[in-house]
Scaffold this motif. Sequence first.
Motif, short mmCIF file in Angstrom:
data_model
loop_
_atom_site.label_atom_id
_atom_site.label_comp_id
_atom_site.label_asym_id
_atom_site.label_seq_id
_atom_site.Cartn_x
_atom_site.Cartn_y
_atom_site.Cartn_z
N GLU A 79 62.61 -22.21 -39.86
CA GLU A 79 62.44 -21.28 -40.97
C GLU A 79 63.50 -20.18 -40.91
N ALA A 80 64.03 -19.82 -42.07
CA ALA A 80 65.00 -18.74 -42.19
C ALA A 80 64.59 -17.82 -43.32
N HIS A 81 65.03 -16.58 -43.25
CA HIS A 81 64.74 -15.61 -44.29
C HIS A 81 65.97 -14.73 -44.49
N THR B 170 64.46 -7.67 -42.85
CA THR B 170 63.29 -7.99 -42.03
C THR B 170 62.68 -9.29 -42.52
N GLY B 171 62.14 -10.07 -41.61
CA GLY B 171 61.54 -11.34 -41.98
C GLY B 171 60.22 -11.16 -42.69
N HIS B 172 59.77 -12.21 -43.39
CA HIS B 172 58.49 -12.15 -44.10
C HIS B 172 57.34 -12.29 -43.11
N GLN B 173 56.12 -12.08 -43.60
CA GLN B 173 54.92 -12.12 -42.77
C GLN B 173 54.07 -13.35 -43.04
N MET B 174 54.62 -14.37 -43.69
CA MET B 174 53.88 -15.58 -43.96
C MET B 174 53.60 -16.34 -42.66
N ASP C 266 58.05 -7.98 -56.46
CA ASP C 266 57.33 -8.32 -55.24
C ASP C 266 57.41 -7.17 -54.25
N PRO C 267 56.50 -7.10 -53.28
CA PRO C 267 56.56 -6.04 -52.26
C PRO C 267 57.81 -6.17 -51.40
N PRO C 268 58.23 -5.09 -50.75
CA PRO C 268 59.45 -5.14 -49.92
C PRO C 268 59.38 -6.20 -48.83
N VAL C 269 58.20 -6.40 -48.23
CA VAL C 269 58.01 -7.42 -47.22
C VAL C 269 56.98 -8.41 -47.74
N LEU C 270 57.34 -9.68 -47.83
CA LEU C 270 56.44 -10.70 -48.35
C LEU C 270 55.30 -10.93 -47.36
N VAL C 271 54.06 -10.84 -47.86
CA VAL C 271 52.88 -10.98 -47.01
C VAL C 271 52.25 -12.34 -47.22
N ASP C 272 51.42 -12.74 -46.27
CA ASP C 272 50.82 -14.07 -46.30
C ASP C 272 49.85 -14.23 -47.47
#
Length: 328
Positions: free
Chosen positions: A91-93, A97-101, A281-287
């Motif tokens: 997985e790459a982002h 900062t990386g996502h939280q999925m 979308d939010p700054p950090v993608l959440v699960d």
Amino acid sequence: MASLGRRAGSYICSELCGTALNQRHYSTSRVDWKQLRPMILKRIKKRSKEYPIKRMIPVAEEVVRAREIVNEGVSRLLKVVPVQSCKFCPEAHIGATGHQMKTCYGFKRMIKDRPHEWQPGNLNDILVPVQAFHQKNMFEDEIKHDQRFDFTRVPAVLELCHHAGADIPEEILYKSEQISNTHKTNNQQSAPFLPDELRYIGQRTLDAWEYLRLGVTKLLLVYPSKVCKHCSEVHIGQSGHKARMCGVFKFEGWKGMHKWNKAGVDDLVPQKIVWHRRPHDPPVLVDGGRDYYGHAPAVIELCMQVGAVVPPKYHCMMKTHGLAPPVR
């Protein structure tokens, strides 16, 4: 079925043997395959004189140039745009900062629904390297298992272009695509690029990426390529090699033998799919918003973040006009 076999045999006989055999009268309709075998092998040997096809040589040369533009453009953009890669899965982002999925499945796919552990990414996290055995032409003998170290490994796209007649310099053909683990993109200082210059680099890279995939698609219509059914091994040629390198089901009867299928453009030029963050979308993608977020190929996402215009065919995948996840 027997009549169909006799009809097929008589058709092959008439096609291969010409009028000389057509003038003979046989008391039976059975085909003497021992007599036809030398003629079939002779025709197969003559096929090598028809390749490479002259009209496809410019396409192959353009593919080589487009690939160099993509490699150069992505390398330059990685000095400005931060990329994160998971430590335990592919997985790459693209972002600071990386996502939280919770989509990490681990190194051996023995876990699932785990959060990713992010580290700085590199070129191979955007452009997935695909290599194949290098042969002088597409009509060489099959590579046996004990011959696997006698042939060098080169990028599969360049091997396809080599078979198509492109003149590829050795420094490009044999250049290693592996990036040192110590060479991390995010540790570098941002290059002093102007916004207009970045936008030009991104648009040029995106256009070259689109032509690279289009050109490989055209070449695959003429030059056969194979991909393993169980792993990502690719072979450019009439039939797959015999090297027992398949990493799946080694305990089975074929003992590491590949099971070959027809290869497509995604097998030679993989699209590394990453999550796409839209403006709402939010700054950090959440699960919790996994069902609302879109996706995009890594090259497209990278170029888009510096201002390149994305082709409309990707809008559906990116869910450009989709709803944002509910606020909790």
